[in-house]
Design a protein around this motif. Sequence first.
Motif, PDB file in Angstrom:
ATOM      1  N   ALA A   1       4.386  41.145  26.773  1.00 32.51           N
ATOM      2  CA  ALA A   1       3.005  40.664  26.755  1.00 32.51           C
ATOM      3  C   ALA A   1       2.927  39.151  26.761  1.00 32.51           C
ATOM      4  CB  ALA A   1       2.272  41.228  25.531  1.00 32.51           C
ATOM      5  N   ILE A   2       3.767  38.470  25.978  1.00 33.21           N
ATOM      6  CA  ILE A   2       3.666  37.013  25.906  1.00 33.21           C
ATOM      7  C   ILE A   2       4.213  36.335  27.164  1.00 33.21           C
ATOM      8  CG2 ILE A   2       3.749  36.990  23.383  1.00 33.21           C
ATOM      9  CD1 ILE A   2       6.681  36.247  23.526  1.00 33.21           C
TER      10      ILE A   2
ATOM     11  N   PRO B   1      -5.631  36.590  28.362  1.00 25.65           N
ATOM     12  CA  PRO B   1      -5.953  36.642  26.928  1.00 25.65           C
ATOM     13  C   PRO B   1      -5.327  37.858  26.255  1.00 25.65           C
ATOM     14  CG  PRO B   1      -7.905  36.218  28.253  1.00 25.65           C
ATOM     15  CD  PRO B   1      -6.831  36.626  29.206  1.00 25.65           C
ATOM     16  N   PRO B   2      -5.098  37.792  24.951  1.00 23.24           N
ATOM     17  CA  PRO B   2      -4.449  38.898  24.237  1.00 23.24           C
ATOM     18  C   PRO B   2      -5.181  40.224  24.376  1.00 23.24           C
ATOM     19  CG  PRO B   2      -4.551  36.938  22.857  1.00 23.24           C
ATOM     20  CD  PRO B   2      -5.362  36.644  24.071  1.00 23.24           C
ATOM     21  N   GLN B   3      -6.516  40.184  24.439  1.00 18.28           N
ATOM     22  CA  GLN B   3      -7.258  41.436  24.476  1.00 18.28           C
ATOM     23  C   GLN B   3      -7.110  42.173  25.807  1.00 18.28           C
ATOM     24  OE1 GLN B   3      -8.429  38.412  24.015  1.00 18.28           O
ATOM     25  NE2 GLN B   3     -10.375  38.019  25.088  1.00 18.28           N
TER      26      GLN B   3
ATOM     27  N   ASP C   1      -1.477  30.958  22.907  1.00 21.40           N
ATOM     28  CA  ASP C   1      -2.635  31.777  23.246  1.00 21.40           C
ATOM     29  C   ASP C   1      -2.489  33.215  22.761  1.00 21.40           C
ATOM     30  OD1 ASP C   1      -0.500  32.018  25.077  1.00 21.40           O
ATOM     31  OD2 ASP C   1      -1.816  32.972  26.552  1.00 21.40           O
ATOM     32  N   LYS C   2      -1.297  33.563  22.260  1.00 16.78           N
ATOM     33  CA  LYS C   2      -1.065  34.942  21.812  1.00 16.78           C
ATOM     34  C   LYS C   2      -0.386  34.913  20.433  1.00 16.78           C
ATOM     35  CE  LYS C   2      -0.595  36.706  26.536  1.00 16.78           C
ATOM     36  NZ  LYS C   2      -0.762  35.401  27.198  1.00 16.78           N
TER      37      LYS C   2
ATOM     38  N   GLU D   1      -3.886  32.637  33.018  1.00 17.82           N
ATOM     39  CA  GLU D   1      -3.905  32.831  31.576  1.00 17.82           C
ATOM     40  C   GLU D   1      -4.488  34.192  31.268  1.00 17.82           C
ATOM     41  OE1 GLU D   1      -5.697  30.833  27.478  1.00 17.82           O
ATOM     42  OE2 GLU D   1      -5.632  29.676  29.336  1.00 17.82           O
TER      43      GLU D   1
ATOM     44  N   HIS E   1       3.760  29.983  22.810  1.00 20.68           N
ATOM     45  CA  HIS E   1       2.833  31.020  23.281  1.00 20.68           C
ATOM     46  C   HIS E   1       1.604  30.984  22.367  1.00 20.68           C
ATOM     47  CE1 HIS E   1       5.875  32.678  26.004  1.00 20.68           C
ATOM     48  NE2 HIS E   1       6.742  32.604  25.005  1.00 20.68           N
TER      49      HIS E   1
ATOM     50  N   VAL F   1      -4.022  42.297  27.552  1.00 23.98           N
ATOM     51  CA  VAL F   1      -2.622  42.602  27.875  1.00 23.98           C
ATOM     52  C   VAL F   1      -2.380  44.103  27.982  1.00 23.98           C
ATOM     53  CG1 VAL F   1      -1.783  40.473  26.817  1.00 23.98           C
ATOM     54  CG2 VAL F   1      -1.910  42.570  25.439  1.00 23.98           C
TER      55      VAL F   1
ATOM     56  N   ALA G   1       5.702  43.446  22.951  1.00 27.31           N
ATOM     57  CA  ALA G   1       5.222  42.095  22.647  1.00 27.31           C
ATOM     58  C   ALA G   1       5.947  41.058  23.489  1.00 27.31           C
ATOM     59  CB  ALA G   1       5.411  41.805  21.164  1.00 27.31           C
TER      60      ALA G   1
ATOM     61  N   PHE H   1       0.875  42.630  18.929  1.00 29.58           N
ATOM     62  CA  PHE H   1       1.016  41.288  18.362  1.00 29.58           C
ATOM     63  C   PHE H   1       1.200  41.342  16.848  1.00 29.58           C
ATOM     64  CE2 PHE H   1      -1.409  40.622  22.323  1.00 29.58           C
ATOM     65  CZ  PHE H   1      -0.477  39.829  22.988  1.00 29.58           C
TER      66      PHE H   1
END
Length: 421
Positions: free
Chosen positions: A210-211, A227-229, A181-182, A225, A179, A231, A207, A145
């Motif tokens: 991931a999104i 979360p970024p942590q 949330d990311k 959903e 996006h 992915v 990336a 990210f």
Amino acid sequence: MRLPLWHLTLASIRNRGLATVLTVIAIALSVALLLGVERLRNDARASFANSVSGTDLIVGARGGPVSLLLYSVFHIGDATQDVSAARIEALRTHKDVAWLVPLSLGDSHRGYRVVGTTADFFAHVQTGDRQPLRFTAGRAFDGVFEAVIGAEVADALGYAPGAKIVLSHGAGDFAAAEHADKPFTVTGVLARTGTPIDRSVLVSLAAIEAIHLDWQGGSRIPGVEIPPQFVQKFDLSPKRVTAALIGLERRSAVFRLQREINTSPGEPLMAILPGVTLDELWRIVGGVERALLAVSAFVVAVGLAGLVATVVSSLSARRRELAILRALGAGPGDVFMLLLLESVLLALAGSGLGVLVLWALSAGLSPWLMAQHGVQLVPRLITPNELMWLAAVLGAAVLASLVPALRAYRYSLADGMTVRL
């Protein structure tokens, strides 16, 4: 006795101050427009050509060469379909390929295109006369990210390394939900290049994957959903890409590799030569260029017509003056040369002023054109090609000045001294 024609010419011009100034301004503006259109045309073409410096081939889905060039390099329009990343990556191992940079397009940020790519983009993509990309602040992206932005994005939105940004799904007017949330962190700002890179947000291909983990078919999956942590627990290897830029070990192999890609079995691909396709693009818009030049030439013709009209209209008021010159010893040829020199000097003054006006406008508008349209308008006084146009204008001015000069030549001494009721 030979009369001092240069002295008489300058005195005559000074005597008609307002008409002279207006005529010179009209010619100056018309010359500035003609040379300005020519300069803008050449500089715009050079700016477009500089966008793909150092790239030997562009590969994408089979379709139109111009459309592939437009969406892959200039970020205009969208690809009709993507190609498999595995098929593109297979080209990296080809014996003639020195480097390959994949591109993934489709998302945006506040109207600016998001380009998914790899770190090789900053190592191999060049602009201008094979100038490498430079960072004015920060570094290339490393984490998932993280994002690198072009100079125009940074200036317009006030971003710097450390800024948080959110990408949108889709491009332009078709951008859908964000996006949010990311979010991404800006890690670097590229130096201005005068190319679409200035208006781009560059992120990694991982990336892009991931999104879109919790998206399907262009919309978010209901109730899902990620979360970024989390992915990194998924496979973020790209499945599809939009296009790829390729540099070769030897340019002599470009046609062979192009033919090999275009005729290869399996997934249909198309390889284009950027320079050849750019020439094709300019042929498409060539009619517009010629129309602009024709309009500019017409404006110059109007300016020269004003010059002729000014001199001709003053002849009636100057008949006594010309008759006195004849009485003092001036021959018909002297009168002819007097009027011819006046017109040529006005045309020269107007052309010189037009060149200075164009130089001032170029210097003043160059930063705006670069920032708004990516066109690098180089401030300069005159080029050899523009000198040819200027010579054509002066030649036309000489021909146009023959009209009043011939009329003055025909005036006789008795006609000039006769009082008309």
